[in-house]
Design an enzyme around this catalytic site. Sequence first.
Site, PDB file in Angstrom:
ATOM      1  N   GLY A  15       0.840  -1.203   0.000  1.00 53.59           N
ATOM      2  CA  GLY A  15       0.000   0.000   0.000  1.00 53.59           C
ATOM      3  C   GLY A  15       0.867   1.242   0.000  1.00 53.59           C
ATOM      4  N   ARG A  25      13.470  10.166  -2.347  1.00 52.66           N
ATOM      5  CA  ARG A  25      14.368  11.324  -2.551  1.00 52.66           C
ATOM      6  C   ARG A  25      15.601  11.202  -1.665  1.00 52.66           C
ATOM      7  NH1 ARG A  25      14.697  16.041   0.463  1.00 52.66           N
ATOM      8  NH2 ARG A  25      15.359  17.937  -0.639  1.00 52.66           N
ATOM      9  N   ALA A  26      15.370  10.822  -0.406  1.00 45.45           N
ATOM     10  CA  ALA A  26      16.496  10.728   0.529  1.00 45.45           C
ATOM     11  C   ALA A  26      17.459   9.612   0.117  1.00 45.45           C
ATOM     12  CB  ALA A  26      15.972  10.486   1.947  1.00 45.45           C
ATOM     13  N   VAL A  27      16.916   8.466  -0.302  1.00 48.32           N
ATOM     14  CA  VAL A  27      17.790   7.358  -0.728  1.00 48.32           C
ATOM     15  C   VAL A  27      18.625   7.803  -1.926  1.00 48.32           C
ATOM     16  CG1 VAL A  27      17.818   5.022  -1.722  1.00 48.32           C
ATOM     17  CG2 VAL A  27      16.254   5.547   0.168  1.00 48.32           C
ATOM     18  N   ARG A  76       1.093  -4.957  -5.654  1.00 46.55           N
ATOM     19  CA  ARG A  76       1.103  -6.206  -4.887  1.00 46.55           C
ATOM     20  C   ARG A  76       1.369  -7.283  -5.940  1.00 46.55           C
ATOM     21  NH1 ARG A  76      -0.653  -4.142   0.094  1.00 46.55           N
ATOM     22  NH2 ARG A  76      -2.382  -2.686  -0.078  1.00 46.55           N
ATOM     23  N   CYS A  77       2.472  -7.994  -5.783  1.00 47.21           N
ATOM     24  CA  CYS A  77       2.938  -8.900  -6.839  1.00 47.21           C
ATOM     25  C   CYS A  77       2.767 -10.358  -6.428  1.00 47.21           C
ATOM     26  CB  CYS A  77       4.398  -8.575  -7.145  1.00 47.21           C
ATOM     27  SG  CYS A  77       5.159  -9.686  -8.332  1.00 47.21           S
ATOM     28  N   ASP A 107       5.012  -4.820   6.161  1.00 48.32           N
ATOM     29  CA  ASP A 107       5.389  -6.172   6.588  1.00 48.32           C
ATOM     30  C   ASP A 107       5.530  -7.165   5.424  1.00 48.32           C
ATOM     31  OD1 ASP A 107       5.801  -6.646   9.219  1.00 48.32           O
ATOM     32  OD2 ASP A 107       4.055  -7.968   9.407  1.00 48.32           O
ATOM     33  N   THR A 129       4.214   2.510   5.693  1.00 43.16           N
ATOM     34  CA  THR A 129       2.813   2.076   5.721  1.00 43.16           C
ATOM     35  C   THR A 129       2.035   2.993   6.648  1.00 43.16           C
ATOM     36  OG1 THR A 129       1.257   0.369   6.484  1.00 43.16           O
ATOM     37  CG2 THR A 129       3.457   0.281   7.436  1.00 43.16           C
ATOM     38  N   ASP A 131      -0.289   2.096   8.398  1.00 40.94           N
ATOM     39  CA  ASP A 131      -0.881   1.283   9.477  1.00 40.94           C
ATOM     40  C   ASP A 131      -0.123   1.305  10.806  1.00 40.94           C
ATOM     41  OD1 ASP A 131      -2.694   0.543   7.505  1.00 40.94           O
ATOM     42  OD2 ASP A 131      -1.683  -1.346   7.058  1.00 40.94           O
ATOM     43  N   ASP A 133       2.114  -0.638  11.753  1.00 37.44           N
ATOM     44  CA  ASP A 133       2.111  -2.014  12.267  1.00 37.44           C
ATOM     45  C   ASP A 133       3.427  -2.768  12.037  1.00 37.44           C
ATOM     46  OD1 ASP A 133       1.878  -2.243   9.535  1.00 37.44           O
ATOM     47  OD2 ASP A 133       0.268  -3.714   9.570  1.00 37.44           O
ATOM     48  N   ARG A 175      -5.559  -2.326   8.336  1.00 40.26           N
ATOM     49  CA  ARG A 175      -5.485  -3.771   8.136  1.00 40.26           C
ATOM     50  C   ARG A 175      -5.866  -4.466   9.446  1.00 40.26           C
ATOM     51  NH1 ARG A 175      -0.997  -6.695   4.411  1.00 40.26           N
ATOM     52  NH2 ARG A 175      -1.297  -4.788   3.278  1.00 40.26           N
ATOM     53  N   ALA A 190     -13.956  10.790  20.209  1.00 40.53           N
ATOM     54  CA  ALA A 190     -15.049   9.879  19.832  1.00 40.53           C
ATOM     55  C   ALA A 190     -15.620   9.203  21.083  1.00 40.53           C
ATOM     56  CB  ALA A 190     -14.518   8.825  18.862  1.00 40.53           C
ATOM     57  N   LYS A 218     -26.436  13.579  25.545  1.00 46.47           N
ATOM     58  CA  LYS A 218     -25.475  13.652  24.424  1.00 46.47           C
ATOM     59  C   LYS A 218     -26.217  13.576  23.103  1.00 46.47           C
ATOM     60  CE  LYS A 218     -20.860  13.458  25.003  1.00 46.47           C
ATOM     61  NZ  LYS A 218     -19.686  13.395  24.160  1.00 46.47           N
ATOM     62  N   ARG A 248     -25.665   5.490  11.191  1.00 47.13           N
ATOM     63  CA  ARG A 248     -25.101   5.440   9.846  1.00 47.13           C
ATOM     64  C   ARG A 248     -23.646   4.977   9.920  1.00 47.13           C
ATOM     65  NH1 ARG A 248     -29.771   6.497   8.718  1.00 47.13           N
ATOM     66  NH2 ARG A 248     -30.521   8.213   7.410  1.00 47.13           N
TER      67      ARG A 248
HETATM   68  P1  ADP Z   1       2.695  -4.342   2.658  1.00 48.09           P
HETATM   69  O1  ADP Z   1       4.130  -4.343   2.271  1.00 48.09           O
HETATM   70  O2  ADP Z   1       2.101  -2.975   2.663  1.00 48.09           O
HETATM   71  O3  ADP Z   1       2.453  -5.113   3.928  1.00 48.09           O
HETATM   72  P2  ADP Z   1       1.618  -6.588   1.110  1.00 48.09           P
HETATM   73  O4  ADP Z   1       1.403  -7.453   2.298  1.00 48.09           O
HETATM   74  O5  ADP Z   1       0.549  -6.560   0.097  1.00 48.09           O
HETATM   75  O6  ADP Z   1       1.882  -5.067   1.490  1.00 48.09           O
HETATM   76  O7  ADP Z   1       2.982  -7.048   0.435  1.00 48.09           O
HETATM   77  C1  ADP Z   1       3.474  -6.385  -0.708  1.00 48.09           C
HETATM   78  C2  ADP Z   1       4.120  -7.366  -1.619  1.00 48.09           C
HETATM   79  O8  ADP Z   1       5.231  -7.989  -0.955  1.00 48.09           O
HETATM   80  C3  ADP Z   1       3.255  -8.550  -2.049  1.00 48.09           C
HETATM   81  O9  ADP Z   1       2.404  -8.237  -3.118  1.00 48.09           O
HETATM   82  C4  ADP Z   1       4.297  -9.562  -2.485  1.00 48.09           C
HETATM   83  O10 ADP Z   1       4.801  -9.255  -3.744  1.00 48.09           O
HETATM   84  C5  ADP Z   1       5.378  -9.321  -1.427  1.00 48.09           C
HETATM   85  N1  ADP Z   1       5.185 -10.273  -0.313  1.00 48.09           N
HETATM   86  C6  ADP Z   1       4.250 -10.248   0.650  1.00 48.09           C
HETATM   87  N2  ADP Z   1       4.352 -11.317   1.467  1.00 48.09           N
HETATM   88  C7  ADP Z   1       5.372 -12.053   0.996  1.00 48.09           C
HETATM   89  C8  ADP Z   1       5.970 -13.291   1.365  1.00 48.09           C
HETATM   90  N3  ADP Z   1       5.537 -13.993   2.422  1.00 48.09           N
HETATM   91  N4  ADP Z   1       6.994 -13.746   0.629  1.00 48.09           N
HETATM   92  C9  ADP Z   1       7.438 -13.066  -0.452  1.00 48.09           C
HETATM   93  N5  ADP Z   1       6.918 -11.889  -0.856  1.00 48.09           N
HETATM   94  C10 ADP Z   1       5.902 -11.388  -0.162  1.00 48.09           C
HETATM   95  O1  F6P Z   2      -1.464  -1.218   4.378  1.00 45.41           O
HETATM   96  C1  F6P Z   2      -2.143  -0.060   4.014  1.00 45.41           C
HETATM   97  C2  F6P Z   2      -3.591  -0.383   3.705  1.00 45.41           C
HETATM   98  O2  F6P Z   2      -4.222   0.828   3.320  1.00 45.41           O
HETATM   99  C3  F6P Z   2      -4.347  -1.050   4.839  1.00 45.41           C
HETATM  100  O3  F6P Z   2      -4.745  -0.132   5.835  1.00 45.41           O
HETATM  101  C4  F6P Z   2      -5.464  -1.692   4.095  1.00 45.41           C
HETATM  102  O4  F6P Z   2      -5.921  -2.848   4.768  1.00 45.41           O
HETATM  103  C5  F6P Z   2      -4.831  -2.079   2.795  1.00 45.41           C
HETATM  104  O5  F6P Z   2      -3.691  -1.277   2.625  1.00 45.41           O
HETATM  105  C6  F6P Z   2      -5.738  -1.925   1.602  1.00 45.41           C
HETATM  106  O6  F6P Z   2      -5.063  -2.364   0.481  1.00 45.41           O
HETATM  107  P1  F6P Z   2      -5.547  -2.281  -1.032  1.00 45.41           P
HETATM  108  O7  F6P Z   2      -4.902  -1.080  -1.621  1.00 45.41           O
HETATM  109  O8  F6P Z   2      -5.016  -3.538  -1.639  1.00 45.41           O
HETATM  110  O9  F6P Z   2      -7.024  -2.215  -1.002  1.00 45.41           O
END
Ligand code: ADP
Ligand code: F6P
Length: 327
Positions: A15, A25-27, A76-77, A107, A129, A131, A133, A175, A190, A218, A248
């Site tokens: 994401g 840019r920094a890299v 996402r590959c 992650d 990210t 998130d 996380d 997520r 909230a 409230k 809603r």
């Molecule tokens: P994020 O990096 O935001 O957590 P994703 O979980 O979608 O996003 O992971 C991004 C990409 O990293 C995936 O589309 C895939 O190409 C690669 N990836 C994710 N999990 C694995 C894994 N267990 N092993 C190898 N590549 C992975």
């Molecule tokens: O990791 C960032 C994020 O926006 C999460 O908060 C969410 O679950 C996910 O990506 C959504 O991903 P996609 O762009 O594949 O809908």
Amino acid sequence: MEAPLKTIAVLTSGGDAPGMNAAIRAVVRAGIDKGYRVVGIKRGYSGLLEEDFVEMTSKSVSDIIQKGGTILYTARCEEFMTKEGQDLGAQICKKNKFDAVVVIGGDGSFKGALELARRGVGVVGIPGTIDLDIACSEYTIGFDTAVNTAMEAIDKVRDTSASHERCNIIEVMGRSAGHIALWCAIATGAEDVLVPERYDYDESRIIEQIINKRKIGKKHHVIINAEGIGHSQSMAKRIETATGVETRATLLGYVQRGGSPTCRDRLYASAMGTKAVDLIEEGKIGTVVAVHDGKYVSFPIEEALSMQKDIDEYLFDMSRRLSRVVK
Ligand code: ADP
Ligand code: F6P
């Protein structure tokens, strides 16, 4: 004959997050400053497998620090989730003489980077990210912009919630983590917050809260629901039936991932990108940049991926205490 320049490749994956451009840019700038050649890989691991590369110059990263999204695009590959894809990715890195690949992502992207590292590719991860996380790091690029965007949107929903004397459930991203939800709930005052780390699926508590708060006058009732819990629409229906209060649901969605990064995101991204180059220079590859005790440090990628992160208990408890209203 002069020795060829050492090469750093950089990609963004998963994401997108505001501040990724500042990290790129920094890299690029820190890398060139240290005498490296820097190559951009487009669309994360998809672009790596397709060898879709672009030569990066100091000039090519001008005028991007303030922009959301990622100029290198992201993806996402699926293919990279397979052994064949990972073998091919590593082969391509070696063929193109990438001395290090900087992976800016979450992650999942780090899991991919670990597979490259296991195949002898030098990798450094940068937590990117919204998130928050990534367990090894106190900060992840994009979080601050995302929570500020969400906060402003929630403030707006609250106005209409009060005017209509409604209950409004607002679902935020994250997520399976509740950090965005918790921060937004505290910052918007909230009435309730639901996070996956602490949710017990007991809607009677939520319902009781709404009824009690109505009794003491409230007018609005805003519930921040984390994406990891979801089901905001059906929850709204059940709450309306049980309380008689019009309810809603709003899913904030992708608006949280866009926009010009905040100062905090630009700064952290700049520092993390520079740190990644410093790590490469020191030979500390197979690592992830992290913020720990307010300092820029690194963890071995495998260790970083084995760490767990919980919601901040103090913040969670505080959000409950501060949303309590007694007559
Ligand atoms: P994020 O990096 O935001 O957590 P994703 O979980 O979608 O996003 O992971 C991004 C990409 O990293 C995936 O589309 C895939 O190409 C690669 N990836 C994710 N999990 C694995 C894994 N267990 N092993 C190898 N590549 C992975
Ligand atoms: O990791 C960032 C994020 O926006 C999460 O908060 C969410 O679950 C996910 O990506 C959504 O991903 P996609 O762009 O594949 O809908």
